[in-house]
Design a protein around this motif. Structure first.
Motif, mmCIF file in Angstrom:
data_model
loop_
_atom_site.group_PDB
_atom_site.id
_atom_site.type_symbol
_atom_site.label_atom_id
_atom_site.label_comp_id
_atom_site.label_asym_id
_atom_site.label_seq_id
_atom_site.Cartn_x
_atom_site.Cartn_y
_atom_site.Cartn_z
ATOM 1 N N THR A 1 -9.611 -6.016 -11.352
ATOM 2 C CA THR A 1 -8.499 -5.507 -12.274
ATOM 3 C C THR A 1 -7.082 -6.434 -11.891
ATOM 4 O OG1 THR A 1 -8.053 -3.572 -10.752
ATOM 5 C CG2 THR A 1 -9.467 -3.536 -13.096
ATOM 6 N N PRO A 2 -6.231 -6.456 -12.741
ATOM 7 C CA PRO A 2 -5.188 -7.019 -12.403
ATOM 8 C C PRO A 2 -4.172 -6.426 -11.399
ATOM 9 C CG PRO A 2 -5.210 -6.909 -14.604
ATOM 10 C CD PRO A 2 -6.180 -6.057 -14.136
ATOM 11 N N LYS A 3 -3.112 -6.952 -10.851
ATOM 12 C CA LYS A 3 -2.120 -6.368 -9.996
ATOM 13 C C LYS A 3 -1.394 -5.449 -10.840
ATOM 14 C CE LYS A 3 2.028 -8.194 -7.607
ATOM 15 N NZ LYS A 3 1.978 -8.378 -6.163
ATOM 16 N N LYS A 4 -0.803 -4.392 -10.459
ATOM 17 C CA LYS A 4 0.066 -3.500 -10.806
ATOM 18 C C LYS A 4 1.425 -4.348 -11.087
ATOM 19 C CE LYS A 4 -0.101 0.967 -9.606
ATOM 20 N NZ LYS A 4 0.388 2.257 -8.719
ATOM 21 N N ASN A 5 2.026 -4.015 -12.158
ATOM 22 C CA ASN A 5 3.535 -4.631 -12.444
ATOM 23 C C ASN A 5 4.516 -3.691 -11.854
ATOM 24 O OD1 ASN A 5 5.561 -5.893 -13.155
ATOM 25 N ND2 ASN A 5 4.734 -6.829 -14.888
ATOM 26 N N LEU A 6 4.751 -3.436 -10.664
ATOM 27 C CA LEU A 6 5.654 -2.634 -10.265
ATOM 28 C C LEU A 6 6.859 -2.966 -10.377
ATOM 29 C CD1 LEU A 6 5.689 -0.114 -8.455
ATOM 30 C CD2 LEU A 6 6.030 -1.431 -6.407
ATOM 31 N N ALA A 7 7.329 -4.119 -10.566
ATOM 32 C CA ALA A 7 8.833 -4.395 -10.957
ATOM 33 C C ALA A 7 9.037 -4.017 -12.329
ATOM 34 C CB ALA A 7 8.907 -5.683 -10.774
ATOM 35 N N THR B 1 -4.582 -3.245 8.204
ATOM 36 C CA THR B 1 -5.986 -2.634 8.473
ATOM 37 C C THR B 1 -6.810 -3.544 8.395
ATOM 38 O OG1 THR B 1 -5.761 -1.487 6.339
ATOM 39 C CG2 THR B 1 -5.217 -0.054 8.088
ATOM 40 N N GLY B 2 -6.770 -4.720 8.087
ATOM 41 C CA GLY B 2 -7.698 -5.900 7.993
ATOM 42 C C GLY B 2 -7.826 -6.146 6.641
ATOM 43 N N ALA B 3 -6.932 -6.085 5.835
ATOM 44 C CA ALA B 3 -7.038 -6.814 4.231
ATOM 45 C C ALA B 3 -7.958 -6.080 3.443
ATOM 46 C CB ALA B 3 -7.693 -8.188 4.521
ATOM 47 N N GLN B 4 -7.789 -4.780 3.081
ATOM 48 C CA GLN B 4 -8.308 -4.115 1.972
ATOM 49 C C GLN B 4 -7.696 -4.268 0.691
ATOM 50 O OE1 GLN B 4 -7.789 -2.441 5.178
ATOM 51 N NE2 GLN B 4 -9.842 -3.005 5.907
ATOM 52 N N LYS B 5 -7.984 -3.803 -0.220
ATOM 53 C CA LYS B 5 -7.263 -4.191 -1.647
ATOM 54 C C LYS B 5 -6.325 -2.739 -1.977
ATOM 55 C CE LYS B 5 -8.082 -1.343 -5.012
ATOM 56 N NZ LYS B 5 -7.796 -0.806 -6.285
ATOM 57 N N SER B 6 -5.160 -3.263 -2.410
ATOM 58 C CA SER B 6 -4.260 -2.036 -2.896
ATOM 59 C C SER B 6 -4.294 -2.470 -4.407
ATOM 60 C CB SER B 6 -3.176 -2.325 -2.128
ATOM 61 O OG SER B 6 -2.314 -3.350 -2.652
ATOM 62 N N SER B 7 -3.218 -1.215 -5.038
ATOM 63 C CA SER B 7 -3.098 -1.782 -6.432
ATOM 64 C C SER B 7 -2.107 -3.090 -6.715
ATOM 65 C CB SER B 7 -2.610 -0.559 -7.203
ATOM 66 O OG SER B 7 -1.395 0.029 -6.581
ATOM 67 N N SER B 8 -1.922 -3.666 -5.673
ATOM 68 C CA SER B 8 -1.076 -4.774 -5.565
ATOM 69 C C SER B 8 -1.914 -6.101 -5.498
ATOM 70 C CB SER B 8 0.068 -4.995 -4.659
ATOM 71 O OG SER B 8 0.591 -6.257 -4.637
ATOM 72 N N ASP C 1 5.541 -7.011 -0.012
ATOM 73 C CA ASP C 1 4.183 -6.837 -0.723
ATOM 74 C C ASP C 1 3.178 -8.104 -0.161
ATOM 75 O OD1 ASP C 1 2.233 -6.970 -2.572
ATOM 76 O OD2 ASP C 1 3.511 -7.238 -4.309
ATOM 77 N N ASN C 2 2.372 -7.979 0.591
ATOM 78 C CA ASN C 2 1.402 -8.964 0.765
ATOM 79 C C ASN C 2 0.114 -8.553 0.267
ATOM 80 O OD1 ASN C 2 0.309 -7.011 2.528
ATOM 81 N ND2 ASN C 2 1.192 -7.550 4.083
ATOM 82 N N GLU C 3 0.302 -7.829 -1.003
ATOM 83 C CA GLU C 3 -0.846 -7.762 -1.940
ATOM 84 C C GLU C 3 -2.310 -7.048 -1.267
ATOM 85 O OE1 GLU C 3 -0.924 -11.477 -3.981
ATOM 86 O OE2 GLU C 3 0.826 -10.864 -5.411
ATOM 87 N N GLY C 4 -2.003 -6.178 -0.400
ATOM 88 C CA GLY C 4 -3.237 -5.569 0.250
ATOM 89 C C GLY C 4 -3.061 -4.832 1.533
ATOM 90 N N TYR C 5 -4.028 -4.074 2.052
ATOM 91 C CA TYR C 5 -3.705 -3.304 3.147
ATOM 92 C C TYR C 5 -4.105 -4.184 4.326
ATOM 93 C CZ TYR C 5 -3.274 1.028 0.420
ATOM 94 O OH TYR C 5 -2.979 1.871 -0.366
ATOM 95 N N MET C 6 -3.194 -5.300 4.622
ATOM 96 C CA MET C 6 -3.318 -6.217 5.448
ATOM 97 C C MET C 6 -3.301 -5.618 7.119
ATOM 98 S SD MET C 6 -3.863 -8.571 3.580
ATOM 99 C CE MET C 6 -3.729 -9.115 1.925
ATOM 100 N N GLY D 1 0.825 -1.379 -0.006
ATOM 101 C CA GLY D 1 0.136 0.056 0.126
ATOM 102 C C GLY D 1 0.927 1.259 -0.068
ATOM 103 N N GLY D 2 1.885 1.203 0.698
ATOM 104 C CA GLY D 2 2.700 2.184 0.972
ATOM 105 C C GLY D 2 3.839 2.491 -0.261
ATOM 106 N N THR D 3 3.782 1.510 -1.019
ATOM 107 C CA THR D 3 4.672 1.459 -2.307
ATOM 108 C C THR D 3 3.959 1.657 -3.846
ATOM 109 O OG1 THR D 3 6.110 0.046 -0.960
ATOM 110 C CG2 THR D 3 6.565 0.319 -3.370
ATOM 111 N N TYR D 4 3.012 0.739 -3.860
ATOM 112 C CA TYR D 4 2.119 0.805 -5.185
ATOM 113 C C TYR D 4 1.282 1.852 -5.121
ATOM 114 C CZ TYR D 4 3.365 -4.328 -6.330
ATOM 115 O OH TYR D 4 3.981 -5.528 -6.384
#
Lengths: 385, 565, 288
Positions: C155-161, C132-139, C125-130, C99-102
């Motif tokens: 929508t798909p995960k942002k390809n940050l790499a 705060t109780g697991a909300q979606k992030s762009s990851s 990267d744990n693929e969400g705002y975990m 969340g703090g990155t993507y």
């Protein structure tokens, strides 16, 4: 003193840049915004010319600039940044963060209207809206004062470990050319010791900053911040007195001008004080007993000084080039609160004057004085000019 | 006010979390422990297979061999002829093929013989004398284990040479004579008295008991079973026991062109393949169908390759013997659904259903009966309890006569060399307890099998750490070559094959110090500790009981134990 | 393990991560590889909790906790201050969540990357705002359940790499906790470099993904072996090196371990398989 300084013709912003150079700020994260840009451009010129060794970080936003200021300061270096208006607004979150971190950053804010609508005009609302962020605040009326105050601000900030912002207004000061005494480096070195905080982000020390706290710890932390802020009044007075010893220039945390036997005292901040000083002179010449209270240090609010100056004065006319919808002028509100309970305290007129940079001439101001002297103040603010 | 900067702001963090006790979160704690590998449990000798394979993998071959011979003095022998239930139990079998344990065992056994390695002498000598009756696999294994422990062992063998079934029952193309001699000679070098041509009968027991502190009886199954359809006296009808013994002695008479072997087990295949080597055409008539022949699949395959004809699912109804030959009147049978109710019919006796219309005739000049053999126990029932054709023993090998133990084919119908050796070993351990006066009243030693949870299951193996590799088998000599003589038909592993195979071992339940438990702990609660046999200890204060160390242990050497607080 | 991990004891026991936490495991190999001459920057996230309650730190090195959007800027401030002080040995590392990155932190990260600031940025990267109780992030990956995408993310995960590669910074790497040696090696490699180094660490969240306490490393490895999250390195925006990639393991093996995917239909599983195949193909096209 002239042998220990040089006199140059510069605009207000460049005067600030000279102050920063003399303070030998080591890290300067900035983001450009009108009318702050000449400050940073001048610092860049100093760096390019080899006159200043500084890490200039061209951030992508004021928020990031302030974020970097905090950590650079906590790492133990002297930090400077500058902004205005929207930029200051964007920093808001980090302003709280900086004071919480007890990072003695010095920031120059060129007072400018806040959108919307868009404008580029002198107005102090931007910085006054940050009065509760835990920053020391100084308001200056000309380039010389701004240069001197930047140096004083470092001395105070680094002693009490709180950040400080110094203001002058857009264009009226920032872009106005004037003669400015630039003290020699050794004078400043004598005044401003090397910044070497005992607690810092340093692997040799190993201490961390910002871990989550419990309620008791938060309470203690806020109380300590408040005590530091309180102590800043005395430190600021001392810093000003010391500056006078070295340069002969002094401003006080408040300036009391021709208030002896005054029936009315004009109270204001920033460039309006210059106009008011001329108005006072004119009215005194005309036989009206009028004085001026210039509030230079706005945070911490110089409560005792204000009460001392205004004790026994029958009437105060506050001129605010700023506006807080719902309450009025910031100084008007603060002053009334400061005077509360003072037995021989004045009644207070609160005039919103020059908001948005509208012109306030000595003639107009003199008219307002006569009007104020003749009437009882309204309960709330009155729009003028 | 200048002091303001000297006051420590309350915001700096100056201490460390390792004063906190996160162990209180836990409801279970990991424990490093050496656990049982299924191969070890399946092995009749309980060989420490993961241990010696690990040493082999490290190319510490002599140490590997020493670990191997701790339980089994004859790895070159069993490495050839063991039915290797270890491979059946091997967890790798479910993954990409069992580790070729048997071939590895042979590799080490052969290496030892080539290098002339000796079995370790007993650490100290004891005065107690013990007698082992029977020099076959069970007796030799028992004698070995007793001698290792320092007892004075006397071996009493009815025949002129030691070895029993190893010498007389197993064809040399499976177990070359020099291998047998080499391993027996090495065993005898430990120092034991051997009295050959010294048959023992039940009546001799009293005097033996005077001479020896304990006695182990393992005289094997010497009496061939017969079938009523076959004439008792006919030179053209013999049994596999005698036939193979003669072949091994080199005194076999000419068999003629046609030979029929009756039976479907390993002995039948051995007899058939031996007869092929002697130049005969061979038919095997087996009661069971092709899929359920008691012979091992590889033995059957070899026999077929060598030209043996196997007619499965048939029985001989009657035999007509004449000068022209022997006529076998055969019929197809089914064994489906004919499992006898327990206790009503002797175990192992099958009740075939005849399939009318499938009758056929086989003409032959020679019949070899390979339908099993029994222990010759007449007279012994006067000295201890003999059950249905077997000496009755406790799980620890003790008969009901104090100080007398028994093992091998006299106590079991299993008829595997390794089983007999295992019984010999187990009895030796019990005899040791008996001789030290530690023997329980009703022999409990080794009576119970291992707790199922104590054995590492395939599910406990983390196969990520074991990239798939294929199993290799021993090579086979070409068929034409095989039929020429009785030379060995299997080709043992090269050192590279042995190493590759040793590397495949999961080492179930045996810590290999891979440090996965250490590296996967998010709490740094696993500590490497060279002073411990388990190599690691758990920091009780920090372990949160997540079980990652258990999961990431490739081989099930860490288990999670519930805690009650 | 292919690489011999060399740890200095920086990360302490007694931290507050959940039992079996992958993120704590990742932090171990990040800070223990960098060693104590490091200054950390941590925004609000589980990492902030793991860092310890004041006045106790889980890391024997200075750690500065900043606001959610300003990690890269904060790290820049430290890096510049160290440079101003003439300190050329102390490393600066950001440890931030996705969340703090993507999302909120991406602006400052992108800008720091463009300026090639001298620090290491590790996104756990744990693929969400975990936290705060697991909300979606762009990851958050396509079709995954979160508290804010109850029917699965559309929508798909942002390809940050790849976005970071496009900044042409000296080093971009992906890593995950099932391969601690690979992670440690990448951190060690980054440590020896200058400029902005970005390591994206897939750190399965046991609670947020719906996994058993001991399943973190396993699911992490399945992400790699199914081609969902290949491990690779890119130097200077150009030179790609594949470390661990798809073994052709069906994606369903990865999905079925996780409760966040239990609502998927067969068709959706196939859709995710097709996406994984396509992403894996695209990556292979970039390998030299």
């Amino acid at each position: 003193m002239n042998e220990r300084s040089s006199r140059i013709l510069v605009n207000g912003n460049h005067a600030v840049a000279y102050g920063v150079k003399l303070a030998q700020a080591q890290v300067v994260p900035v983001y450009p915004i009108t009318p702050q840009t000449p400050i940073v451009e001048k610092i860049s010129e100093f760096q390019a010319a080899g006159e200043m060794v500084v890490e200039l970080m061209t951030a992508e936003s004021e928020h990031s600039a302030m974020s970097a200021c905090i950590t650079a300061s906590l790492t133990g270096v002297r930090v400077f940044t500058a902004t205005a208006s929207q930029g200051l607004m964007l920093m808001h979150e980090m302003l709280h963060y900086a004071s919480g971190a007890r990072a003695p950053i010095v920031m120059f804010n060129v007072n400018r209207t806040i959108g919307s609508p868009w404008g580029f005009w002198p107005d102090q609302t931007d910085s006054l809206a940050q009065r509760d962020t835990g920053w020391i605040q100084y308001y200056c009326e000309n380039g010389q004062e701004s240069l001197d105050t930047v140096l004083q601000a470092y001395r105070v900030a680094e002693k009490v470990l709180l950040p400080a912002m110094v203001m002058h207004e857009a264009f009226y000061v920032s872009h106005a050319l004037e003669g400015v005494e630039v003290p020699d480096q050794e004078v400043v070195d004598q005044y401003l010791p090397v910044f070497d905080p005992p607690h810092r982000l340093d692997p040799d020390i190993g201490e961390s900053w910002g871990n989550t706290v419990g309620q008791e710890m938060f309470y203690r932390h806020r109380r300590d911040l408040g005590l530091a802020m309180e102590s800043a009044i005395e430190v600021a007075e001392e810093a000003d007195a010391e500056w006078r010893k070295l340069t002969g220039r002094s401003y006080g945390i408040v300036e009391q001008y021709r208030c002896e036997g005054a029936e009315l005292v004009i109270a204001t901040m920033g460039s309006m004080a210059g106009t008011a000083r001329e108005t006072v002179d004119n009215l005194r010449d005309a036989g009206l007993p009028v004085g001026l209270l210039k509030v230079k240090l706005f945070r911490p609010f110089p409560l005792a000084a204000v009460r001392r100056v205004l004790n026994g004065v029958p009437k105060v006319m506050v001129l605010d080039r700023n506006f807080a919808p719902g309450t009025g002028g910031f100084l008007h509100q603060e002053l009334k609160a400061a005077l509360y309970g003072l037995e021989q305290g004045p009644v207070v007129h609160g005039y919103l004057a020059g908001v948005g940079g509208t012109n306030v001439s000595p003639t107009v101001m003199a008219d307002w004085v006569r009007e104020a002297m003749a009437t009882q103040p309204a309960a709330g603010p009155v729009w003028k000019g | 006010m200048a002091e303001a900067s000297k006051v420590v702001p309350s915001i700096w963090t100056t201490g460390w979390t390792d004063i906190l006790n996160t162990g209180t979160w836990r409801s279970a704690i990991p424990v490093h422990q050496k656990r049982l590998a299924p191969c070890h449990v399946a092995c009749p000798l309980n060989s420490e297979i993961p241990t010696w394979i690990k040493l082999a993998r490290e190319q510490s071959y002599q140490e590997a061999w020493l670990a191997l011979v701790a339980d089994n003095p004859f790895p070159a022998i069993t490495g050839r002829i063991c039915h290797h239930p270890c491979e059946g139990g091997c967890n790798r079998g479910e993954y990409d093929g069992a580790v070729a344990v048997n071939a590895l065992e042979q590799y080490l056994g052969d290496l030892a013989l080539r290098e002339g390695w000796s079995l370790p002498q007993p650490a100290s000598e004891l005065e107690q004398r013990v007698a082992v009756i029977g020099g076959g696999p069970a007796g030799l294994s028992c004698a070995y284990q007793l001698r290792r422990r320092g007892y004075q062992v006397t071996l009493l063998e009815a025949r002129s040479k030691l070895g029993g079934v190893l010498r007389e029952g197993i064809p040399q193309y499976r177990l070359p004579r020099e291998i047998l001699e080499g391993e027996i000679k090495r065993l005898l070098a430990l120092g034991m008295e051997v009295r050959t041509n010294h048959p023992i009968e039940a009546k001799d027991l009293d005097s033996l008991e005077k001479e020896f502190f304990a006695v182990f009886l393992a005289v094997g199954a010497q009496r061939a079973k017969t079938l009523p359809q076959f004439p008792a006296v006919d030179a053209r009808i013999t049994d596999a026991l005698h036939f193979l013994a003669k072949v091994s002695q080199g005194t076999v008479p000419s068999l003629g062109r046609q030979v029929v072997v009756i039976g479907g087990g390993s002995v039948a295949m051995d007899a058939a393949a031996s007869a092929r080597r002697l130049g005969s055409q061979v038919k095997v008539l087996a009661l069971e169908d092709r899929e359920s022949l008691p012979a091992r699949a590889d033995e059957l395959a070899e026999a077929l390759e060598e030209g043996v004809e196997v007619i499965a699912g048939v029985m001989v109804q009657s035999v007509v013997s004449s000068d022209e030959g022997i006529r076998l009147n055969c019929i197809g049978v089914s064994l489906a659904g004919t499992v006898p109710a327990a206790g009503t019919v002797p175990a192992g006796v099958l009740e075939p259903i005849l399939l009318p219309g499938t009758e056929f005739i086989v003409l032959t000049g020679q019949v070899i009966l390979a339908i099993g053999q029994e222990a010759e126990l007449s007279g012994w029932d006067s000295v201890f309890t003999v059950g249905q054709s077997l000496v009755k023993v406790e799980a620890n090998g003790a008969t009901d006569r104090p100080g007398v133990f028994a093992g091998g084919d006299v106590t079991t119908m299993e008829r595997y060399v390794s089983t007999a050796m295992g019984q010999g070993k187990k009895a030796a351990l019990s005899m040791g307890e008996f001789l030290r006066g530690e023997f329980p009243a009703t022999g409990g030693s080794g009576a119970e099998g291992p707790d199922p949870g104590a054995v590492v299951s395939y599910q406990e193996i983390n196969t990520f750490y074991f990239p798939p590799t294929s199993r290799e088998n021993k090579g086979n000599v070409a068929v034409e070559q095989r039929l020429r003589d009785f030379r060995e038909i299997k080709i043992g592993f090269t050192s590279q094959q042995a190493l590759t195979q040793a590397e495949r071992c999961f080492s179930c339940g045996h810590c290999m110090e891979c440090d996965n438990c250490f590296y996967f702990c998010p709490d740094m609660a696993v500590v490497k500790d060279a002073s411990l046999p388990e190599h690691y200890h758990i920091l009780d204060q920090y372990c949160k009981g997540c079980g990652s160390c258990v999961e990431e242990c490739p081989r099930g050497a860490v288990v999670l134990k519930e805690e009650t607080r | 393990m292919g690489y011999q991990i060399k740890e200095e004891k920086v990360f302490n026991s007694g931290h507050a991560a959940c039992p079996g936490c992958s993120e704590a495991l990742a932090i171990r190999y990040v800070v223990n590889t960098l060693g104590p001459d490091t200054i950390g920057v941590v925004p609000p996230s589980c990492i902030a909790i793991i860092s310890g309650p004041q006045p106790l730190s889980s890391m024997r090195m200075p750690v500065y906790q900043t606001t959610l959007e300003s990690s890269a800027a904060s790290a820049t401030g430290i890096a510049r201050a160290l440079k101003a002080k003439g300190n050329d040995h102390t490393k600066v590392v950001v440890m931030a969540g996705d969340g703090g990155t993507y999302d909120i932190g991406f602006q400052s990260l992108s800008s720091a990357a463009e300026r090639n600031e001298d620090f290491i940025y590790v996104c756990l990267d744990n693929e969400g705002y975990m936290n705060t109780g697991a909300q979606k992030s762009s990851s958050t990956p396509h079709l995954a359940y979160t508290a804010s995408t109850p029917a699965g993310k559309l929508t798909p995960k942002k390809n940050l790499a790849e976005i970071m590669v496009a900044h042409r910074i000296p080093y971009v790497a992906t890593a995950t906790t099932g391969y601690p040696d690979d992670l440690a090696r990448k951190v060690a490699k980054a440590k020896e470099m200058k400029g902005l180094r970005f390591i994206l660490v897939l750190a399965p969240c046991l609670d947020g993904w719906g996994l058993a306490d001991n399943a973190g490393p396993k699911v992490s490895r399945l992400a790699v072996e199914t081609g969902v999250f290949p491990l690779y390195e890119v130097e200077n925006g150009e030179r790609y090196t594949l470390n661990y990639g798809s073994k052709g393991t069906p994606v369903v093996q990865y999905l079925s371990l996780q409760k966040r995917y239990r609502h998927l239909s067969q068709a959706q599983v196939e859709e995710l398989q097709a996406e994984a195949n396509l992403n894996w193909q695209r990556l292979q096209g970039k390998l030299s």
